[in-house]
Design a protein around this motif. Structure first.
Motif, PDB file in Angstrom:
ATOM      1  N   ARG A  65      33.001  60.073  24.579  1.00  0.00           N
ATOM      2  CA  ARG A  65      34.127  59.620  24.663  1.00  0.00           C
ATOM      3  C   ARG A  65      34.967  59.338  23.049  1.00  0.00           C
ATOM      4  N   ASN A  66      34.846  60.180  22.249  1.00  0.00           N
ATOM      5  CA  ASN A  66      35.333  60.193  20.971  1.00  0.00           C
ATOM      6  C   ASN A  66      34.868  59.137  20.025  1.00  0.00           C
ATOM      7  N   ASN A  67      34.631  58.065  20.473  1.00  0.00           N
ATOM      8  CA  ASN A  67      34.249  57.078  19.510  1.00  0.00           C
ATOM      9  C   ASN A  67      33.155  56.335  19.919  1.00  0.00           C
ATOM     10  N   GLU A  68      32.236  57.055  20.523  1.00  0.00           N
ATOM     11  CA  GLU A  68      31.067  56.037  20.755  1.00  0.00           C
ATOM     12  C   GLU A  68      29.833  57.586  20.456  1.00  0.00           C
ATOM     13  N   LEU A  69      28.546  56.849  20.000  1.00  0.00           N
ATOM     14  CA  LEU A  69      27.432  57.737  19.877  1.00  0.00           C
ATOM     15  C   LEU A  69      26.379  57.303  21.106  1.00  0.00           C
ATOM     16  N   GLY A  91      13.074  42.511  20.655  1.00  0.00           N
ATOM     17  CA  GLY A  91      12.756  42.248  21.956  1.00  0.00           C
ATOM     18  C   GLY A  91      14.029  42.190  23.063  1.00  0.00           C
ATOM     19  N   ARG A  92      14.970  42.592  22.576  1.00  0.00           N
ATOM     20  CA  ARG A  92      16.358  42.429  23.324  1.00  0.00           C
ATOM     21  C   ARG A  92      16.427  44.004  24.009  1.00  0.00           C
ATOM     22  N   GLU A  93      16.936  44.145  25.325  1.00  0.00           N
ATOM     23  CA  GLU A  93      17.146  45.322  25.940  1.00  0.00           C
ATOM     24  C   GLU A  93      18.633  45.640  25.419  1.00  0.00           C
ATOM     25  N   PHE A  94      18.843  46.713  24.630  1.00  0.00           N
ATOM     26  CA  PHE A  94      20.083  46.818  24.131  1.00  0.00           C
ATOM     27  C   PHE A  94      20.812  47.858  25.025  1.00  0.00           C
ATOM     28  N   SER A  95      20.345  48.795  25.766  1.00  0.00           N
ATOM     29  CA  SER A  95      20.910  49.951  26.863  1.00  0.00           C
ATOM     30  C   SER A  95      19.842  50.282  27.651  1.00  0.00           C
ATOM     31  N   SER A  96      20.048  50.761  28.966  1.00  0.00           N
ATOM     32  CA  SER A  96      19.102  51.360  29.556  1.00  0.00           C
ATOM     33  C   SER A  96      19.937  52.242  30.756  1.00  0.00           C
ATOM     34  N   ASP A  97      19.248  53.220  31.446  1.00  0.00           N
ATOM     35  CA  ASP A  97      19.855  53.721  32.431  1.00  0.00           C
ATOM     36  C   ASP A  97      18.630  54.542  33.309  1.00  0.00           C
ATOM     37  N   TYR A  98      19.060  54.598  34.559  1.00  0.00           N
ATOM     38  CA  TYR A  98      18.033  55.088  35.568  1.00  0.00           C
ATOM     39  C   TYR A  98      18.398  56.766  35.751  1.00  0.00           C
ATOM     40  N   PHE A  99      17.091  57.451  36.080  1.00  0.00           N
ATOM     41  CA  PHE A  99      17.404  58.960  36.607  1.00  0.00           C
ATOM     42  C   PHE A  99      17.754  59.102  37.985  1.00  0.00           C
ATOM     43  N   SER A 100      18.689  59.782  38.330  1.00  0.00           N
ATOM     44  CA  SER A 100      18.733  60.011  39.741  1.00  0.00           C
ATOM     45  C   SER A 100      17.798  60.955  40.064  1.00  0.00           C
ATOM     46  N   SER A 101      17.384  61.233  41.215  1.00  0.00           N
ATOM     47  CA  SER A 101      16.594  62.128  41.935  1.00  0.00           C
ATOM     48  C   SER A 101      16.620  63.561  41.482  1.00  0.00           C
ATOM     49  N   GLY A 102      15.856  64.152  40.916  1.00  0.00           N
ATOM     50  CA  GLY A 102      15.820  65.517  40.463  1.00  0.00           C
ATOM     51  C   GLY A 102      16.346  65.589  38.999  1.00  0.00           C
ATOM     52  N   LEU A 110      24.403  54.183  21.848  1.00  0.00           N
ATOM     53  CA  LEU A 110      24.072  53.544  20.778  1.00  0.00           C
ATOM     54  C   LEU A 110      25.002  52.523  20.024  1.00  0.00           C
ATOM     55  N   THR A 111      26.209  52.671  20.561  1.00  0.00           N
ATOM     56  CA  THR A 111      27.185  51.853  19.979  1.00  0.00           C
ATOM     57  C   THR A 111      28.169  50.727  20.862  1.00  0.00           C
ATOM     58  N   GLU A 112      27.371  50.636  21.844  1.00  0.00           N
ATOM     59  CA  GLU A 112      27.863  49.579  22.973  1.00  0.00           C
ATOM     60  C   GLU A 112      26.671  48.870  23.625  1.00  0.00           C
ATOM     61  N   GLY A 113      26.044  47.938  23.497  1.00  0.00           N
ATOM     62  CA  GLY A 113      24.907  47.344  24.104  1.00  0.00           C
ATOM     63  C   GLY A 113      25.338  46.841  25.268  1.00  0.00           C
ATOM     64  N   ASP A 114      24.082  46.329  26.026  1.00  0.00           N
ATOM     65  CA  ASP A 114      24.391  45.634  27.441  1.00  0.00           C
ATOM     66  C   ASP A 114      25.220  44.151  27.054  1.00  0.00           C
ATOM     67  N   ASN A 116      26.950  43.199  24.389  1.00  0.00           N
ATOM     68  CA  ASN A 116      28.040  42.970  23.560  1.00  0.00           C
ATOM     69  C   ASN A 116      28.503  44.412  22.938  1.00  0.00           C
ATOM     70  N   ASN A 117      29.462  44.560  22.481  1.00  0.00           N
ATOM     71  CA  ASN A 117      29.849  45.616  21.920  1.00  0.00           C
ATOM     72  C   ASN A 117      29.577  46.278  20.593  1.00  0.00           C
ATOM     73  N   GLU A 118      28.667  45.611  19.999  1.00  0.00           N
ATOM     74  CA  GLU A 118      27.942  46.100  18.705  1.00  0.00           C
ATOM     75  C   GLU A 118      27.018  47.146  18.717  1.00  0.00           C
ATOM     76  N   PRO A 119      27.069  48.050  17.622  1.00  0.00           N
ATOM     77  CA  PRO A 119      26.158  49.199  17.760  1.00  0.00           C
ATOM     78  C   PRO A 119      24.723  48.801  17.544  1.00  0.00           C
ATOM     79  N   LEU A 120      23.830  49.654  17.748  1.00  0.00           N
ATOM     80  CA  LEU A 120      22.358  49.308  17.692  1.00  0.00           C
ATOM     81  C   LEU A 120      21.933  49.179  16.137  1.00  0.00           C
ATOM     82  N   PRO A 121      21.575  47.960  15.752  1.00  0.00           N
ATOM     83  CA  PRO A 121      21.299  47.573  14.542  1.00  0.00           C
ATOM     84  C   PRO A 121      20.286  48.525  13.855  1.00  0.00           C
TER      85      PRO A 121
END
Length: 280
Positions: A65-69, A91-102, A110-114, A116-121
């Motif tokens: 999206r041009n302005n995120e990593l 110990g804070r979960e910064f970001s996460s995602d699930y895999f779809s089947s297959g 890395l630049t917008e955590g769950d 807040n909008n701060e990058p991963l420190p």
């Protein structure tokens, strides 16, 4: 450090995951020499995640999206992946995602955590992966090294050209991970808030707007020095800043003509220390 591939109950919930990780992060940090700007982990204690686990095939940082990593994670096709998360060293979960089947590939911002909008420190974090009957905790360090290549007026840079009065700082990523410039400072004060991603082996430009603009109001008085050494700093997400001084000559006999004098002199900066986050 040994691999952290640990078969467990795959029905474990998020709260339990965070509780387990908070206890193991101290051990992970204790066996590392801390964050290094080198992508190989500095002292070799924490290489890329794919070197730490049989389940991770590849990780790479890409621009989205041009302005995120985002960290793209690919797993081997011999396991049915469930989810992957980035857990900060606090110990804070910064970001996460699930895999779809297959699916065997996904991306984590890395630049917008769950929360807040701060990058991963900067710090020693954990990539937490869950699959069919498997959970694994993998050390995650992000870092590269930037160097100053040159400083020129915008009108003299072939890829910029427009912007009379703008100063262009060209930085090169000499590491093995994609990074990004985030702030441009002048004499210790923020001048520009930027987001300039740079891939490994490539260059990109950071602009100081109107720094050498022909304006009488900012020209020194006749009894002041006609030359000034300005200290400029470019800061990055997970790498030490690049700081240098650039001499600028001011001619106020007719208006205020500004000229760059000589080549920039890089300042040796002290490495930025990693600060552990404290949750209240």
């Amino acid at each position: 450090m040994t691999k952290q591939d640990i078969p467990r109950n795959s029905s474990i919930d998020r709260r339990t995951v965070l509780g387990l990780l908070s206890g193991s992060l101290a051990a992970l940090a204790g066996c590392s020499g801390g964050l290094s700007d080198s992508s190989d982990g500095g002292d070799g204690s924490a290489g890329p995640p794919e070197e730490q686990s049989d389940y991770i095939e590849e990780t790479k940082i890409k621009v989205v999206r041009n302005n995120e990593l985002a960290l793209e994670v690919a797993v081997t096709d011999d396991i049915d992946p469930s989810s992957v998360s980035i857990i900060t060293e606090s110990g804070r979960e910064f970001s996460s995602d699930y895999f779809s089947s297959g699916e065997t590939r996904t991306s984590l911002l890395l630049t917008e955590g769950d929360d807040n909008n701060e990058p991963l420190p900067r710090g020693q974090h954990t990539l937490y992966f869950r699959g069919d009957g498997v959970e694994t905790e993998i050390p995650l360090e992000l870092g590269t090294t930037f160097e100053l290549e040159k400083v020129v007026p915008a009108t003299e840079h072939p890829d910029v050209r427009e912007g009379l009065g703008h100063l262009v700082v060209v930085v090169r990523n000499v590491g093995e991970r994609t990074g990004a410039a985030t702030r441009a400072l002048m004499n210790g004060k923020e001048k520009e808030d930027v987001f300039v991603p740079v891939e490994p082996g490539e260059t990109n430009v950071v602009r100081y707007f109107s720094l050498i603009e022909d304006t009488v109001s900012s020209c020194p008085k006749a009894d002041e020095s006609a030359k000034r050494d300005e200290q400029l700093t470019v800061e990055f997400l997970w790498s030490d800043p690049v700081t240098f001084t650039q001499t600028i000559s001011y001619e106020n006999s007719s208006g205020c003509e500004r000229t760059l004098i000589g080549t920039p002199e890089e300042v040796t900066a002290t490495s930025v220390e990693t600060e552990t986050e404290t949750e209240t």
